[in-house]
Design a protein around this motif. Sequence first.
Motif, PDB file in Angstrom:
ATOM      1  N   LEU A   2       0.829  -1.203   0.000  1.00  0.00           N
ATOM      2  CA  LEU A   2       0.000   0.000   0.000  1.00  0.00           C
ATOM      3  C   LEU A   2       0.866   1.257   0.000  1.00  0.00           C
ATOM      4  N   ALA A   3       1.938   1.227   0.752  1.00  0.00           N
ATOM      5  CA  ALA A   3       2.763   2.424   0.887  1.00  0.00           C
ATOM      6  C   ALA A   3       3.019   3.057  -0.475  1.00  0.00           C
ATOM      7  N   ALA A   4       3.173   2.230  -1.498  1.00  0.00           N
ATOM      8  CA  ALA A   4       3.475   2.766  -2.816  1.00  0.00           C
ATOM      9  C   ALA A   4       2.235   3.372  -3.484  1.00  0.00           C
ATOM     10  N   ASP A   5       1.085   2.726  -3.272  1.00  0.00           N
ATOM     11  CA  ASP A   5      -0.142   3.137  -3.969  1.00  0.00           C
ATOM     12  C   ASP A   5      -0.823   4.355  -3.370  1.00  0.00           C
ATOM     13  N   GLY A   6      -1.123   4.234  -2.083  1.00  0.00           N
ATOM     14  CA  GLY A   6      -1.866   5.286  -1.408  1.00  0.00           C
ATOM     15  C   GLY A   6      -3.358   5.178  -1.636  1.00  0.00           C
ATOM     16  N   ALA A   7      -4.126   5.703  -0.702  1.00  0.00           N
ATOM     17  CA  ALA A   7      -5.585   5.643  -0.812  1.00  0.00           C
ATOM     18  C   ALA A   7      -6.229   6.661   0.110  1.00  0.00           C
ATOM     19  N   VAL A   8      -7.479   6.996  -0.212  1.00  0.00           N
ATOM     20  CA  VAL A   8      -8.293   7.762   0.729  1.00  0.00           C
ATOM     21  C   VAL A   8      -9.196   6.763   1.462  1.00  0.00           C
ATOM     22  N   PHE A   9      -9.216   6.859   2.788  1.00  0.00           N
ATOM     23  CA  PHE A   9     -10.065   6.001   3.618  1.00  0.00           C
ATOM     24  C   PHE A   9     -11.281   6.814   4.047  1.00  0.00           C
ATOM     25  N   PHE A  10     -12.454   6.305   3.746  1.00  0.00           N
ATOM     26  CA  PHE A  10     -13.691   6.986   4.140  1.00  0.00           C
ATOM     27  C   PHE A  10     -14.308   6.203   5.289  1.00  0.00           C
ATOM     28  N   ILE A  11     -14.477   6.846   6.425  1.00  0.00           N
ATOM     29  CA  ILE A  11     -15.101   6.152   7.551  1.00  0.00           C
ATOM     30  C   ILE A  11     -16.523   6.674   7.716  1.00  0.00           C
ATOM     31  N   PHE A  12     -17.480   5.880   7.273  1.00  0.00           N
ATOM     32  CA  PHE A  12     -18.893   6.220   7.495  1.00  0.00           C
ATOM     33  C   PHE A  12     -19.263   5.737   8.893  1.00  0.00           C
ATOM     34  N   GLY A  13     -19.894   6.608   9.665  1.00  0.00           N
ATOM     35  CA  GLY A  13     -20.162   6.258  11.069  1.00  0.00           C
ATOM     36  C   GLY A  13     -18.991   6.688  11.930  1.00  0.00           C
ATOM     37  N   ALA A  14     -18.377   7.834  11.549  1.00  0.00           N
ATOM     38  CA  ALA A  14     -17.117   8.250  12.186  1.00  0.00           C
ATOM     39  C   ALA A  14     -17.300   8.738  13.615  1.00  0.00           C
ATOM     40  N   THR A  15     -18.561   8.994  14.036  1.00  0.00           N
ATOM     41  CA  THR A  15     -18.728   9.414  15.424  1.00  0.00           C
ATOM     42  C   THR A  15     -19.195   8.233  16.289  1.00  0.00           C
ATOM     43  N   GLY A  16     -19.202   7.062  15.717  1.00  0.00           N
ATOM     44  CA  GLY A  16     -19.719   5.885  16.429  1.00  0.00           C
ATOM     45  C   GLY A  16     -18.658   5.146  17.234  1.00  0.00           C
ATOM     46  N   ASP A  17     -19.150   4.116  17.912  1.00  0.00           N
ATOM     47  CA  ASP A  17     -18.336   3.355  18.840  1.00  0.00           C
ATOM     48  C   ASP A  17     -17.221   2.559  18.160  1.00  0.00           C
ATOM     49  N   LEU A  18     -17.542   1.959  17.033  1.00  0.00           N
ATOM     50  CA  LEU A  18     -16.544   1.116  16.351  1.00  0.00           C
ATOM     51  C   LEU A  18     -15.367   1.962  15.863  1.00  0.00           C
ATOM     52  N   ALA A  19     -15.700   3.138  15.306  1.00  0.00           N
ATOM     53  CA  ALA A  19     -14.650   4.032  14.820  1.00  0.00           C
ATOM     54  C   ALA A  19     -13.737   4.412  15.979  1.00  0.00           C
ATOM     55  N   ARG A  20     -14.341   4.745  17.084  1.00  0.00           N
ATOM     56  CA  ARG A  20     -13.589   5.221  18.240  1.00  0.00           C
ATOM     57  C   ARG A  20     -12.742   4.105  18.865  1.00  0.00           C
ATOM     58  N   ARG A  21     -13.325   2.947  19.040  1.00  0.00           N
ATOM     59  CA  ARG A  21     -12.610   1.874  19.731  1.00  0.00           C
ATOM     60  C   ARG A  21     -11.622   1.137  18.844  1.00  0.00           C
ATOM     61  N   LYS A  22     -11.978   0.991  17.576  1.00  0.00           N
ATOM     62  CA  LYS A  22     -11.182   0.091  16.733  1.00  0.00           C
ATOM     63  C   LYS A  22     -10.546   0.760  15.515  1.00  0.00           C
ATOM     64  N   LEU A  23     -11.331   1.565  14.785  1.00  0.00           N
ATOM     65  CA  LEU A  23     -10.848   1.992  13.469  1.00  0.00           C
ATOM     66  C   LEU A  23      -9.765   3.066  13.567  1.00  0.00           C
ATOM     67  N   PHE A  24      -9.962   4.098  14.371  1.00  0.00           N
ATOM     68  CA  PHE A  24      -8.930   5.132  14.481  1.00  0.00           C
ATOM     69  C   PHE A  24      -7.632   4.557  15.065  1.00  0.00           C
ATOM     70  N   PRO A  25      -7.743   3.782  16.152  1.00  0.00           N
ATOM     71  CA  PRO A  25      -6.502   3.183  16.667  1.00  0.00           C
ATOM     72  C   PRO A  25      -5.806   2.300  15.622  1.00  0.00           C
ATOM     73  N   ALA A  26      -6.597   1.571  14.830  1.00  0.00           N
ATOM     74  CA  ALA A  26      -5.997   0.702  13.811  1.00  0.00           C
ATOM     75  C   ALA A  26      -5.244   1.546  12.782  1.00  0.00           C
ATOM     76  N   LEU A  27      -5.844   2.640  12.358  1.00  0.00           N
ATOM     77  CA  LEU A  27      -5.188   3.496  11.356  1.00  0.00           C
ATOM     78  C   LEU A  27      -3.898   4.098  11.929  1.00  0.00           C
ATOM     79  N   TYR A  28      -3.955   4.449  13.194  1.00  0.00           N
ATOM     80  CA  TYR A  28      -2.754   5.033  13.809  1.00  0.00           C
ATOM     81  C   TYR A  28      -1.624   3.999  13.886  1.00  0.00           C
ATOM     82  N   SER A  29      -1.974   2.776  14.278  1.00  0.00           N
ATOM     83  CA  SER A  29      -0.933   1.730  14.349  1.00  0.00           C
ATOM     84  C   SER A  29      -0.339   1.487  12.965  1.00  0.00           C
TER      85      SER A  29
END
Length: 494
Positions: free
Chosen positions: A1-28
């Motif tokens: 991926l590092a070579a390609d790049g992408a835009v990640f769209f998080i629908f439901g960005a104020t929800g629980d899953l985004a907060r607990r799992k998705l943002f931390p995953a993107l940061y890692s």
Amino acid sequence: LAADGAVFFIFGATGDLARRKLFPALYSLYKEGKLGEKFAVVGLARRPRTHEQFREDVLESIREFCRYKAEEGQAWREFADRFSYQSLDIGSVEGMRRLKENTEELESRYRIPGNRLFYLALAPELFGTVSRNLRDGGLLDSEGWHRLIIEKPFGYDYPSAESLNEEIRQVFRENEVFRIDHYLGKEMVQNIEVLRFANSFFEPLWNSNYIANVQITLAETVGVEERGAYYNKSGALRDMVQNHMLQMLTMIAMEPPSRLDPEDIRDEKVKALRSIRGFGSEAEVGERVVRAQYSEGASRGQPIKGYREEDSVPGDSATETFFAARLFVDNFRWAGVPFYVRTGKRLPVKSTEIVVEFKNVPSGILFARKQELRPNLLVIRVNPMEGIYIKINAKKPGNDMTVQPVAMEFCQSCQIGINTPEAYERLIYDAARGDHTYFTRWDELAVAWKLVDPIAAAWKKGTDDLRFYPAGSWGPKEAEKLLEDDGFFWWPVN
Ligand code: BG6
């Protein structure tokens, strides 16, 4: 991926899953250099939020839930600048058009070649609308790839799953759809393939000649938290069995694929799922399935209220919070071997374990004078401890020939400094690389629904078989009986 790049769209960005799992995953992923330089994240939800407020939400979630410590200052800014927010009514094509314009701006700013990954952390009823409006708003017109990640529950039963799938497939091709089952992202679930197919210890014994039974336990201590409204409609059958439990069973039961390619693996999984004996009648459901609900109880001295007292749960709810069953995989390899599965909320421990119990050597010949031999066990510890151990029989030090079971343990999660990626991290990375191996293909999902639908249908007829267990206990005695009737018992879970 590092070579390609992408835009990640998080629908439901104020929800629980985004907060607990998705943002931390993107940061890692970012910390590990897996996002590269060319990426941006767009948070989408209805609620108005400024970019800055959204970045604050993200920072907070990372502080609380990420395996990497949140950095402050310049390092944080560089990451946070890639996050933006748009308040969006997903029913509005106009809103999608604005999203398209914003996206093109991001793509040109970060030199991202039009690759777009849409993560729908939303109720499944919305998947169809979002897909259509993404298309009508022009978001699928860019040069690069377009991929859709969707969360469970994928439908409520086979017919609803099928129509949901049809709606999505009017817009996305099957190989653009990534259906998440986060259990498939867990280290030890992925390790099952390696344990089975890379060890001559196990591979030749992996069949009904040597295996007496398989036990899969997914125990949770939590209740339904704030999810009463969702859970009461779904119950353990739809929340855990149709997906996580069947996926683990399939990984244990499937035939070796001819290659470790996503489609070869998924073909084998579908075959294994198809071999699971169905439930032809209500009587069969009654014989092989136990359902129960937690009543008032206690854990570590603290009183716990019953399920019917939980918020948003009706006082006469018949929803099961516990499920146990005796399943069979009716193929040549597994003929006659019971697979016992159980899962429940408000059990005494949080633990997922798979126990493979081997058949005993002929007993009563060599050592039987005083002692009964214990069977060999292979235990795969999935969660929260990760590791495997085997139980073998060895001589007890001393003068007489006493046999005792001893454990040989590989505790992966005990190793200092080990920092295994979280399931979501792995799966988002896989989707961004276009690897489908650990995502559920439509035919897999269809078979799983067809297997559980007759159970739900039988339960609808009446609730005489619904059992109750005090919160903090191991479920009703009927779950023990499933095994006792076959001369087995549940091996204690750690
Ligand atoms: C989810 C279920 O899929 O899995 C939840 O909806 C459950 O009810 C969770 O608590 C368990 O996942 P894990 O990874 O914590 O075992």
